[in-house]
Design a protein around this motif. Structure first.
Motif, PDB file in Angstrom:
ATOM      1  N   ALA A 138       0.843  -1.198   0.000  1.00  0.00           N
ATOM      2  CA  ALA A 138       0.000   0.000   0.000  1.00  0.00           C
ATOM      3  C   ALA A 138       0.880   1.251   0.000  1.00  0.00           C
ATOM      4  O   ALA A 138       1.934   1.264   0.620  1.00  0.00           O
ATOM      5  CB  ALA A 138      -0.888   0.004   1.234  1.00  0.00           C
ATOM      6  N   PRO A 139       0.474   2.281  -0.741  1.00  0.00           N
ATOM      7  CA  PRO A 139       1.311   3.485  -0.790  1.00  0.00           C
ATOM      8  C   PRO A 139       1.321   4.204   0.559  1.00  0.00           C
ATOM      9  O   PRO A 139       0.321   4.215   1.275  1.00  0.00           O
ATOM     10  CB  PRO A 139       0.635   4.341  -1.859  1.00  0.00           C
ATOM     11  N   GLU A 140       2.438   4.781   0.828  1.00  0.00           N
ATOM     12  CA  GLU A 140       2.582   5.459   2.118  1.00  0.00           C
ATOM     13  C   GLU A 140       2.609   6.962   1.881  1.00  0.00           C
ATOM     14  O   GLU A 140       3.460   7.454   1.139  1.00  0.00           O
ATOM     15  CB  GLU A 140       3.894   5.010   2.775  1.00  0.00           C
ATOM     16  N   PRO A 141       1.691   7.694   2.455  1.00  0.00           N
ATOM     17  CA  PRO A 141       1.626   9.109   2.161  1.00  0.00           C
ATOM     18  C   PRO A 141       2.758   9.919   2.788  1.00  0.00           C
ATOM     19  O   PRO A 141       3.182  10.923   2.253  1.00  0.00           O
ATOM     20  CB  PRO A 141       0.280   9.538   2.745  1.00  0.00           C
ATOM     21  N   GLU A 142       3.239   9.476   3.910  1.00  0.00           N
ATOM     22  CA  GLU A 142       4.277  10.268   4.573  1.00  0.00           C
ATOM     23  C   GLU A 142       5.338   9.332   5.112  1.00  0.00           C
ATOM     24  O   GLU A 142       5.136   8.142   5.212  1.00  0.00           O
ATOM     25  CB  GLU A 142       3.662  11.068   5.721  1.00  0.00           C
ATOM     26  N   LEU A 143       6.435   9.908   5.426  1.00  0.00           N
ATOM     27  CA  LEU A 143       7.494   9.113   6.034  1.00  0.00           C
ATOM     28  C   LEU A 143       7.060   8.729   7.428  1.00  0.00           C
ATOM     29  O   LEU A 143       6.648   9.577   8.216  1.00  0.00           O
ATOM     30  CB  LEU A 143       8.787   9.921   6.104  1.00  0.00           C
ATOM     31  N   GLU A 144       7.141   7.473   7.702  1.00  0.00           N
ATOM     32  CA  GLU A 144       6.771   7.056   9.051  1.00  0.00           C
ATOM     33  C   GLU A 144       8.019   6.911   9.869  1.00  0.00           C
ATOM     34  O   GLU A 144       9.098   6.664   9.368  1.00  0.00           O
ATOM     35  CB  GLU A 144       5.996   5.749   8.990  1.00  0.00           C
ATOM     36  N   GLU A 145       7.821   7.032  11.136  1.00  0.00           N
ATOM     37  CA  GLU A 145       8.986   7.130  11.976  1.00  0.00           C
ATOM     38  C   GLU A 145       8.904   6.107  13.077  1.00  0.00           C
ATOM     39  O   GLU A 145       7.845   5.800  13.577  1.00  0.00           O
ATOM     40  CB  GLU A 145       9.014   8.527  12.563  1.00  0.00           C
ATOM     41  N   ALA A 146      10.032   5.570  13.403  1.00  0.00           N
ATOM     42  CA  ALA A 146      10.081   4.666  14.542  1.00  0.00           C
ATOM     43  C   ALA A 146      11.143   5.188  15.485  1.00  0.00           C
ATOM     44  O   ALA A 146      12.290   4.800  15.427  1.00  0.00           O
ATOM     45  CB  ALA A 146      10.421   3.269  14.072  1.00  0.00           C
ATOM     46  N   ARG A 147      10.808   6.121  16.272  1.00  0.00           N
ATOM     47  CA  ARG A 147      11.824   6.668  17.167  1.00  0.00           C
ATOM     48  C   ARG A 147      11.530   6.255  18.591  1.00  0.00           C
ATOM     49  O   ARG A 147      10.458   5.732  18.892  1.00  0.00           O
ATOM     50  CB  ARG A 147      11.867   8.173  17.042  1.00  0.00           C
ATOM     51  N   ARG A 201      19.793   5.943  10.020  1.00  0.00           N
ATOM     52  CA  ARG A 201      19.328   5.315  11.259  1.00  0.00           C
ATOM     53  C   ARG A 201      19.127   3.825  11.088  1.00  0.00           C
ATOM     54  O   ARG A 201      18.698   3.357  10.032  1.00  0.00           O
ATOM     55  CB  ARG A 201      18.022   5.972  11.714  1.00  0.00           C
ATOM     56  N   PRO A 240       7.886   1.515  19.305  1.00  0.00           N
ATOM     57  CA  PRO A 240       7.800   2.832  18.665  1.00  0.00           C
ATOM     58  C   PRO A 240       6.766   2.861  17.555  1.00  0.00           C
ATOM     59  O   PRO A 240       6.082   3.862  17.342  1.00  0.00           O
ATOM     60  CB  PRO A 240       9.203   3.044  18.112  1.00  0.00           C
ATOM     61  N   ARG A 245      10.071   2.788   4.137  1.00  0.00           N
ATOM     62  CA  ARG A 245      10.019   2.503   2.702  1.00  0.00           C
ATOM     63  C   ARG A 245      11.414   2.399   2.095  1.00  0.00           C
ATOM     64  O   ARG A 245      11.688   1.526   1.282  1.00  0.00           O
ATOM     65  CB  ARG A 245       9.224   3.619   2.000  1.00  0.00           C
ATOM     66  N   PHE A 269      13.286   8.610   9.973  1.00  0.00           N
ATOM     67  CA  PHE A 269      13.459   7.237   9.509  1.00  0.00           C
ATOM     68  C   PHE A 269      12.328   6.863   8.559  1.00  0.00           C
ATOM     69  O   PHE A 269      11.173   7.114   8.827  1.00  0.00           O
ATOM     70  CB  PHE A 269      13.469   6.298  10.698  1.00  0.00           C
TER      71      PHE A 269
END
Lengths: 269, 255
Positions: A243-252, B89, B179, B47, B44
């Motif tokens: 599925a396309p991802e609209p924004e950068l997702e973050e795992a912080r 990262r 996270p 994708r 991060f």
């Protein structure tokens, strides 16, 4: 049993050439309850490895306040082979192999990151056909990586030696039992270090050097299979979620950069 | 709302300028200093990330990246993880929880001592909660949400700001996926809370406490996040999952 002919017309008993490996299949993450696990089928060897830890070190007096203990237990199942390994319980040989595998991983695991703990590696040989210590070690490296234990490298092992006067790599049971010499080896390919080197029988200096070179060449292939086994678990799944991802997702890290805001675990109160 | 008590206490302390010398505010600042997220740095991206294994080269130059090590001027990964070239990262995919200062964890009381309680925090190390740091009187087996107050060099973990969690269910997931369960600025967990009307507390140690509302759906969503944490487009899929089918109208204890 009488000694069979190990080399006929430059081919070995199972039709392999001198530098050919047996077919190897590695699968990571096979056990549900273990922190990390791997299963290897290496020729007729079938070996299951489970990793637990880092976890509390029991007995506590063995715990090291500076680093984690890497404890390996190599065990052959009572049903793993047609002869000689039919007994239960610890054996001289099992104790030795447990020790040498533990020492290999002591060298690559970042044990100082987990003081006071123990990392338990259980190598269970379900079916044996020569070269189980290196096959177990190869699978154990995959299982440790699967458990998320930080390591300097993904180590792998292979045995080599001399059969019917010729140098060869990756011995089966009969080559192991009736060959002139057998050298199990373990390598860290990133640095080119040898982490395990044992020898049965006799070889000349030049022959040993040659077998080690053959070992390094074979280790390249085994290492590629280990990497593939680990990546397979994630890359395949990554493809499925297209599925396309609209924004950068973050795992912080949570609980950071949240100064002044309510905690991440709190909703609109 | 669910952590009302705890956060109420925290707010109270903050307004009064902090009762103890190591009040929550100071702690939080310290925690933020330990893991600085500079404004403007790239985030991060799942994708663009690639899967790396222990010992795999990730950079030809020495880069101080968590979960990586530097040897002969090159950077290598120590774990199996996702490495994103642009943000530089490395996010591990597996691994156990190691307590860090300021983390919020969910623990289970395993021992009651005179001076305090020993808590299992789903880590190789146990947490210790001093009686001074909690108002509740706890019993064996009680479930507690607490904050890590201190971790020393031999990993003795002190907890503080504890409050007991009553009722509800506990879900255990890999701490490395936490996270993603929380999401950017808590977006993911808030979405689940809004859709299911459950009270949810996510501990950094991989324990999730859920009470009330459509908890079955919340659990389903969280387990899906855990399974697919390394895939892009997760937010959309979770919102689809939450929207599909009727959401339970019961709001017992919900927002």
């Amino acid at each position: 049993m009488e000694k069979p002919k190990l080399v006929v017309d430059g081919k070995r008993m199972d039709g392999r050439g001198m530098e050919d490996l047996r077919p190897i299949k590695i699968k990571a993450g096979v056990l549900d309850k273990a922190d990390g696990s791997a299963y290897v089928e290496w020729g007729n060897n079938k070996i299951m490895v489970a990793v637990y830890g880092p976890r509390e070190c029991i007995p506590k007096h063995e715990a090291n306040p500076y680093r984690a203990l890497v404890r390996c237990t190599y065990r052959m199942s009572p049903f793993c082979s047609i002869e000689e390994h039919g007994k239960r319980g610890p054996s001289r040989r099992g104790t030795e192999i447990s020790k040498i595998i533990s020492e290999v991983f002591e060298n690559v695991v970042f044990a100082e990151q987990f003081p006071k703990t123990a990392i338990d590696v259980f190598v269970e040989v379900l079916q044996a056909d020569g070269g189980t210590r290196v096959a177990g070690l190869t699978a154990a490296a995959v299982a440790l990586a699967d458990a998320g234990i930080p390591m300097k490298d993904l180590v792998c092992g292979v045995a080599g030696g001399k059969i019917d006067g010729q140098l060869a790599i990756d011995f089966g049971k009969y080559e192991d039992n009736f060959g002139e010499s057998d050298i199990p080896m373990a390598f860290s390919l990133r640095t080119g270090e040898i982490l395990l080197l044992q020898m049965d029988g006799l070889l000349t200096k030049e022959e040993i050097a040659r077998v080690i070179d053959m070992g390094f060449a074979a280790a390249e292939k085994i290492h590629a299979l280990q990497v593939e086994a680990l990546k397979e678990r994630y890359v395949e799944k990554k493809m499925s979620g297209a599925a396309p991802e609209p924004e950068l997702e973050e795992a912080r890290e949570p609980g950071t950069a949240q100064e002044g805001k309510p905690s991440e675990t709190q909703g609109e109160g | 709302m669910f952590g009302e008590k705890r956060f109420g206490k925290e707010r109270f302390r903050r307004e009064r300028g902090g009762i103890s010398s190591h009040g929550p505010r100071g702690q939080r600042q310290q925690a933020a200093r330990r893991f600085p997220i500079e404004a403007g740095t790239e985030q991060f991206s799942v994708r663009n990330a690639r899967v790396v294994v222990p010992g795999e080269l990730i950079s030809q130059s020495p880069r101080p990246i968590p979960y990586a090590f530097i040897k002969d001027g090159k950077t290598y990964s120590t774990v199996m993880g996702l490495y994103d070239e642009t943000s530089g990262r490395l996010v591990p995919l597996e691994g156990c929880y190691t307590p860090k200062l300021g983390d919020i964890v969910i623990g289970i009381v395993t021992e009651v001592k005179f001076a305090g309680y020993t808590l299992n925090i789903k880590s190789p190390y146990e947490g210790f909660l001093s009686t001074k740091d909690t108002r509740d009187e706890l019993k064996l087996g009680n479930v507690v949400v607490a904050r890590v107050k201190d971790v020393d060099e031999v990993k003795n973990v002190d907890l503080t700001d504890a409050s007991r969690l009553e009722g509800g269910e506990i879900l255990e997931i890999s701490s490395m996926k936490v996270p993603r369960v929380i999401g950017k600025n808590s977006s993911m967990i808030r979405m689940i809370q809004d859709a299911t009307r459950s009270e949810i507390i996510v501990g950094r140690n991989g324990r999730v406490w859920i009470r009330g509302g459509d908890s079955a759906r919340a659990i389903e969503a969280i387990l899906k996040i855990e399974r697919e944490a390394h895939t892009p487009g997760l937010t959309d899929r979770i919102s689809m999952l939450l929207k599909s089918g009727p959401t339970s109208p019961t709001a017992s204890g919900g927002a």
